[in-house]
Design an enzyme around this catalytic site. Structure first.
Site, PDB file in Angstrom:
ATOM      1  N   CYS A  83       0.835  -1.209   0.000  1.00  0.00           N
ATOM      2  CA  CYS A  83       0.000   0.000   0.000  1.00  0.00           C
ATOM      3  C   CYS A  83       0.871   1.261   0.000  1.00  0.00           C
ATOM      4  O   CYS A  83       1.597   1.495  -0.950  1.00  0.00           O
ATOM      5  CB  CYS A  83      -0.997  -0.045   1.164  1.00  0.00           C
ATOM      6  SG  CYS A  83      -2.357   1.149   0.984  1.00  0.00           S
ATOM      7  N   HIS A 193      -3.881  -4.885  -0.231  1.00  0.00           N
ATOM      8  CA  HIS A 193      -3.454  -5.455   1.046  1.00  0.00           C
ATOM      9  C   HIS A 193      -3.567  -6.978   1.013  1.00  0.00           C
ATOM     10  O   HIS A 193      -4.667  -7.522   1.159  1.00  0.00           O
ATOM     11  CB  HIS A 193      -4.322  -4.912   2.186  1.00  0.00           C
ATOM     12  CG  HIS A 193      -4.065  -3.485   2.502  1.00  0.00           C
ATOM     13  ND1 HIS A 193      -3.093  -3.088   3.398  1.00  0.00           N
ATOM     14  CD2 HIS A 193      -4.639  -2.351   2.051  1.00  0.00           C
ATOM     15  CE1 HIS A 193      -3.081  -1.766   3.477  1.00  0.00           C
ATOM     16  NE2 HIS A 193      -4.015  -1.302   2.660  1.00  0.00           N
ATOM     17  N   GLU A 195      -2.751  -9.037   3.307  1.00  0.00           N
ATOM     18  CA  GLU A 195      -3.195  -9.528   4.621  1.00  0.00           C
ATOM     19  C   GLU A 195      -4.701  -9.385   4.827  1.00  0.00           C
ATOM     20  O   GLU A 195      -5.261  -9.969   5.755  1.00  0.00           O
ATOM     21  CB  GLU A 195      -2.431  -8.811   5.751  1.00  0.00           C
ATOM     22  CG  GLU A 195      -2.785  -7.363   5.973  1.00  0.00           C
ATOM     23  CD  GLU A 195      -2.151  -6.398   4.985  1.00  0.00           C
ATOM     24  OE1 GLU A 195      -2.416  -5.200   5.102  1.00  0.00           O
ATOM     25  OE2 GLU A 195      -1.379  -6.855   4.103  1.00  0.00           O
TER      26      GLU A 195
END
Length: 212
Positions: A83, A193, A195
């Site tokens: 990001c 992202h 995650e």
């Protein structure tokens, strides 16, 4: 078998815990690096980030972590940027005035335009949600991930590289096609992202760890 040791660079932003958890879930040991004195012999580094480009760069410079990142990437240490972590690799950002980045790649970080050419509708900015990535070249961190899969984004700005050959994937947001990941040599970076992107996101971390 020894677990790889990942240096997780503290950019002062809120997603560091979820990145830490994802890395551990994928089999890594994690050392959170908050200042240059913690420069241990890590096997790779991960640089996360959410929010403001200038805030992240100021934080890194204060703790001399910008020098640490450049040192590690120059040594060809496998490095993953997420990001805003991806955005700071570029020359500069127009967010809240012009701010200089690390300058690893030439290019500017630009704001997503609200206006859609030829339409009365507008884009929501920041863009928050899932979007389909479009593969531009083979990249090791996307191995065994089907083409045109969805990943989770939350951002108002995007990187526009001068060298288009570093672009691994793009994304389309109401006729705005822009870079969603880059890779060159030991450096990998995603605007989205991993995650927060379920199984395919964890696979990106697994693929990265497999490079160590």
């Amino acid at each position: 078998m020894k677990k790889p040791l990942i240096g997780l660079v503290d950019t002062g932003t809120s997603n560091i815990k979820s990145v830490n958890y994802a890395l551990q879930e994928c089999g890594a040991e994690v050392l959170q690096i908050s200042n240059i004195d913690q420069n241990n012999n890590v096997d790779g580094i991960v640089v996360p980030g959410i929010g403001n480009f200038k805030f992240v760069m100021d934080k890194l410079k204060k703790e001399k972590l910008d020098k640490l990142i450049l040192e590690k990437t120059n040594l060809n240490l496998p490095s993953l940027f997420i990001c805003v972590g991806m955005q700071i690799l570029f020359s500069e950002s127009s967010e809240l005035g012009v701010s200089k980045g690390l300058g690893v790649f030439k290019g500017k970080v630009k704001k997503i335009a609200n206006e859609i050419k030829g339409s009365k509708h507008k884009r929501n900015v920041p863009f928050i949600g899932w979007n389909k990535i479009i593969k531009m070249k083979n990249c090791k961190i996307f191995e065994k991930i089907p083409t045109n899969n969805f990943f989770y984004f939350t951002h108002s700005y995007y990187a526009d590289p001068v060298d288009q050959s570093i672009i691994s994937t793009k994304v389309n947001y109401f006729d705005l096609n822009y870079c969603s990941s880059v890779s060159k040599n030991n450096i990998f970076a995603t605007q989205f992202h991993p995650e927060k992107s379920a199984k395919n996101g964890l696979k990106i971390y697994e693929n990265f760890l497999n490079l160590l």
